[in-house]
Scaffold this active site. Structure first.
Site: not given
Length: 466
Positions: A278-280, A397
Site C-alpha cells: 500500500p505504499g509505505g 513478511c
C-alpha cells in the site's frame, strides 16, 4: 355498581440496555468473519461511528483484537463447555461467546459483569434462546482460569497450537523456519499474541525523528527513522497528518534501507518498487532517493492499492518518478532499466500476525500453491529489469521457507548471472543481533527477538547480462 375487577397481568420486563463498547466489539468480529474485513481497518471506523474514545476505545480495541487473536484457544474451551458441537452453533452466537470468554479469561472484568453484559448482548443481537445458551456456557467457562483450561483441552501434541492460538499447520511452518532455534517456538507464538506498539517512520528530507520524539514517541534501535508511540492516535502527530511521516513497522523500514544503503557501483538514478502497495516502503524509498538525486517508479497491480501508493508518496514528489498500475510479472519497461529494484512480494503474511490477527484463521496451506509461483515470477521479472551490476532486494513478511530460501535458491538456479550478496554488514542492518537468515548473507527478523514483524531480506546482484 360493582367494582371493576383489577388487572392482574404484569407489565413486560424492561429490556436492559446493551453495553455500547461490547456492541461495537461484536460488530468488529462480525465484519472480520462475514465480510473478510481487516481488524486494523474496521476497528477505527467502528469506534468513530459510535463516537467511542479514551477508555471505551481502549476497551473495544483489546476486546475485539484480543478475541480474534485468541480465537483458537477460546473455541477449544467453548467446545468443552457446550453440549452442542461448535459447527452447529450459530456464527454470531459463537462470536458473542468468544467475546465473553476473552473477558472472563484474559481481561480484568469481574465474572458477574462479563457474564451479565455478554448475555444481554446475546439477547439483544440474537434472541432470548441464544441468551440462555450463552449464560450456561459462560458459567462453565468461569469455573477455571486460562492456564487450567489450556491444560484440560490440549494434549502434548496440540499444546503449542491451543495454548498460543495458532492453527497447527502455521505452528509447523514457523517451527521449520526457526530451524536450529526451534526451542524458541513458544516465545515466537507468544509474541504473535502481543499487541504491537504503533511504529512511526520519519521520512528523510521531510521530517526528523526528533520531531516524532517531541510528540511523545520513543526511538527504536535499528532504523534511524523509527519511533514508537506509547498510545493514542498517530493521525494526531503533525508530521503524520502532513504525510512527512507515516505508520510503518521497523522491519519494513529496514527493507527499504537494506536496498537503499547497499553499495552499488556505476549509475544510481533509477529505482523500482515492483510491488508497491500500500505504499509505505515506496514512500520511504522515494524520500531516500530524493536526497540522492534518484527517482523511484512505484508499480502496483491493483488499482485501489495503487491509489494508496499515490497517497502515501504524495509528499515525496522529488524522489518519485511516478505510480503505475501494472502487473509486475509483465514489465511495461525495457530490460536492464533500473539500478535498484525492490520486490516486497505478496506472501502468506505469517510474519505479521501481531498486526493482522485474522490472517492466521484465513490462510490455508493451499494458499502457498498460488503465492510461491507468483513470488518466483516477480523475482525473475526484477532480475530482468535491473541492469548488469544492479541490485535486487527480495523481501517477504513471512519466514516460511517455501517463500524465502526456496524462492531465492530457485532464482539463483535460473539466473546464473545473479549472485547473493551479504546484507549483514549493510547500513542499518549491520549489527542487528541474532538476525541471520536461512541462507548466507540473508536477514531474518523476528517479533520475539527484535520486536519487528518477521521480515525476510535477501540481496541479489546481477553480475552479467541475462
Amino acid at each position: 355498581m360493582p367494582a371493576r375487577p383489577q388487572r392482574t397481568s404484569k407489565a413486560p420486563a424492561r429490556r436492559r440496555r446493551v453495553d455500547l463498547p461490547r456492541q461495537a466489539a461484536l460488530e468488529v468480529l462480525v465484519a472480520v468473519r462475514a465480510d473478510e474485513a481487516y481488524t486494523n481497518l474496521v476497528l477505527p471506523a467502528t469506534l468513530a461511528r459510535h463516537g467511542l474514545s479514551g477508555r471505551d476505545a481502549g476497551f473495544v480495541t483489546e476486546l475485539a483484537s484480543g478475541t480474534i487473536r485468541r480465537q483458537g484457544t477460546y473455541d477449544a474451551i467453548i467446545a468443552a463447555c457446550s453440549e452442542r458441537p461448535l459447527a452447529k452453533v450459530q456464527a454470531k452466537v459463537l462470536d458473542v461467546l468468544r467475546l465473553g470468554t476473552h473477558q472472563l479469561l484474559a481481561m480484568r472484568v469481574p465474572d458477574h459483569a462479563a457474564i451479565s453484559a455478554t448475555v444481554d448482548l446475546a439477547r439483544d443481537r440474537v434472541g432470548a434462546g441464544a441468551a440462555g445458551f450463552v449464560n450456561a456456557v459462560l458459567r462453565k467457562v468461569a469455573a477455571h482460569d486460562l492456564d487450567t483450561w489450556i491444560g484440560q483441552v490440549s494434549t502434548e501434541a496440540t499444546f503449542a497450537s491451543v495454548a498460543h492460538s495458532h492453527p497447527a499447520w502455521v505452528v509447523e511452518r514457523l517451527a521449520q523456519a526457526l530451524g536450529p532455534a526451534r526451542d524458541e517456538l513458544d516465545d515466537l507464538l507468544a509474541a504473535d499474541n502481543l499487541s504491537p506498539r504503533v511504529t512511526l517512520v520519519a521520512r528523510p528530507g521531510l521530517a526528523e525523528r526528533d520531531e516524532l520524539i517531541a510528540a511523545g514517541a520513543e526511538p527504536l534501535p535499528y532504523s534511524p527513522y523509527a519511533a514508537a508511540l506509547p498510545g493514542g492516535n498517530p493521525g494526531e502527530v503533525v508530521a503524520v497528518a502532513e504525510g512527512r511521516a507515516g505508520v510503518q513497522d521497523e522491519g519494513s523500514q529496514l527493507v527499504a534501507l537494506g536496498l537503499a544503503q547497499a553499495v552499488l557501483g556505476g549509475p544510481d538514478l533509477n529505482w523500482l518498487d515492483l510491488c508497491a502497495g500500500p505504499g509505505g516502503k515506496a514512500a520511504l524509498l522515494a524520500a531516500l532517493a530524493g536526497g540522492r538525486g534518484a527517482r523511484v517508479l512505484a508499480v502496483e497491480r491493483q488499482p485501489h492499492r495503487a491509489g494508496l501508493v499515490a497517497k502515501a508518496t504524495a509528499a515525496s514528489r522529488t524522489g518519485l518518478r511516478g505510480v503505475v498500475c501494472a502487473d509486475g510479472t509483465r514489465p511495461a519497461w525495457p530490460a536492464d532499466s533500473f539500478d535498484r529494484v525492490l520486490v516486497d512480494a505478496p506472501c502468506s503474511g505469517l510474519g505479521a500476525l501481531r498486526r493482522r490477527p485474522e490472517a492466521r484463521w484465513r490462510r490455508q496451506p493451499s494458499d502457498l500453491d498460488a503465492l510461491v509461483p507468483l513470488q518466483h515470477a516477480l523475482l525473475d521479472s526484477a532480475l530482468a529489469s535491473v541492469r548488469p551490476g544492479g541490485l535486487v532486494l527480495y523481501a517477504t513478511c513471512s519466514p516460511v521457507l517455501a517463500e524465502t530460501a526456496d524462492v531465492v535458491n530457485g532464482a539463483l538456479e535460473r539466473h546464473p548471472g545473479a549472485v547473493l550478496e551479504d546484507l549483514s554488514g549493510t547500513g542499518a542492518l549491520a549489527g542487528i543481533p541474532d538476525a541471520a537468515g536461512p541462507l548466507p548473507g540473508t536477514i531474518q527478523l523476528w517479533p520475539h527477538r527484535h520486536g519487528t514483524d518477521a521480515m525476510f531480506l535477501a540481496l541479489l546482484r546481477r553480475t552479467e547480462p541475462a
